[in-house]
Design a protein around this motif. Structure first.
Motif, mmCIF file in Angstrom:
data_model
loop_
_atom_site.group_PDB
_atom_site.id
_atom_site.type_symbol
_atom_site.label_atom_id
_atom_site.label_comp_id
_atom_site.label_asym_id
_atom_site.label_seq_id
_atom_site.Cartn_x
_atom_site.Cartn_y
_atom_site.Cartn_z
ATOM 1 N N TYR A 145 0.818 -1.113 0.101
ATOM 2 C CA TYR A 145 0.102 -0.075 0.135
ATOM 3 C C TYR A 145 0.910 1.289 0.184
ATOM 4 O O TYR A 145 1.311 1.451 1.016
ATOM 5 N N PRO A 146 1.104 1.797 -1.056
ATOM 6 C CA PRO A 146 1.933 2.992 -1.263
ATOM 7 C C PRO A 146 1.236 4.349 -1.109
ATOM 8 O O PRO A 146 0.322 4.470 -1.179
ATOM 9 N N GLY A 147 2.223 5.143 -0.730
ATOM 10 C CA GLY A 147 1.643 6.693 -0.433
ATOM 11 C C GLY A 147 2.579 7.567 0.449
ATOM 12 O O GLY A 147 3.616 7.025 0.654
ATOM 13 N N GLU A 148 2.100 8.821 0.567
ATOM 14 C CA GLU A 148 2.889 9.853 1.127
ATOM 15 C C GLU A 148 3.105 9.467 2.587
ATOM 16 O O GLU A 148 2.007 8.951 3.337
ATOM 17 N N ALA A 149 4.129 9.610 3.145
ATOM 18 C CA ALA A 149 4.325 8.942 4.707
ATOM 19 C C ALA A 149 3.491 9.806 5.775
ATOM 20 O O ALA A 149 3.058 9.082 6.410
ATOM 21 N N SER A 150 3.260 11.052 5.344
ATOM 22 C CA SER A 150 2.575 11.607 6.319
ATOM 23 C C SER A 150 1.360 11.130 6.901
ATOM 24 O O SER A 150 0.725 11.304 8.120
ATOM 25 N N MET A 151 0.293 10.709 5.941
ATOM 26 C CA MET A 151 -1.010 10.059 6.331
ATOM 27 C C MET A 151 -1.117 8.807 5.864
ATOM 28 O O MET A 151 -2.274 8.437 5.895
#
Length: 189
Positions: free
Chosen positions: A102-108
């Protein structure tokens, strides 16, 4: 029906080196016969880490890259995960682990990944990991550089040495691997 599905979506589907579509999505992604790049990613729901090379030592591994959170929870990702969960026992007869990335920006990312999971619990041998700031996606050549996109949906079946035995990378939101695709590839190992 399988032929129709491939005709409707431009998909790169490779099993044992045979391409079934003319269009190549993510041409820098690992190819059949390559050793997949290693990763060490946090498991969704806790701070345990999962290292790909360690998992391969236990037998074949299936790596499924989801779209993560491109501004919403992808319904096709949810459907694919549900279908894999329904066939987890059968897939687990040939694979030691199914890793959902599950990839994405670390902040959220933690919150979005947990929202994606909701109340469901994944059956063995399925585990979902987070890919903070899409480092794994970048390393594997799967970054979808378009507005409101994260990663190309992709599936890789790896043998116990970490070599890619089957690869499917979609250049659309659809055109994903099915449980039957994965089972067929695992039976060829």
């Amino acid at each position: 029906m399988l032929t129709l599905r491939f005709a409707m979506t431009a998909v790169l589907f490779v099993i044992s080196g045979a391409a079934l579509s003319a269009k190549e999505a993510a041409p820098d992604s690992p190819k059949v016969g390559d050793v997949a790049p290693d990763f060490n990613l946090p498991v969704v729901g806790n701070d345990d880490m999962m290292k790909l090379s360690d998992e391969c030592k236990n037998g074949p591994v299936v790596v499924v890259v989801l779209r993560g959170f491109p501004g919403y929870q992808c319904p096709l990702c949810s459907r694919q995960v549900g279908a894999l969960a329904n066939r987890a026992k059968t897939i687990g007869e040939k694979a030691s682990r199914i890793i959902l990335v599950y990839p994405g920006e670390a902040s959220m990312l933690d919150k979005h990944a947990e929202d994606f999971m909701g109340p469901r619990t994944l059956p063995d041998p399925i585990v979902m990991v987070r890919d903070p700031d899409m480092k794994m996606v970048d390393t594997w050549g799967l970054r979808w550089n378009a507005p409101r996109e994260t990663a190309y949906p992709a599936t890789f079946v790896l043998d116990e040495n970490g070599k890619v035995a089957m690869k499917l990378v979609s250049d659309s939101h659809a055109g994903r691997s099915t449980a039957d695709d994965i089972i067929r590839a695992l039976k060829k190992l």
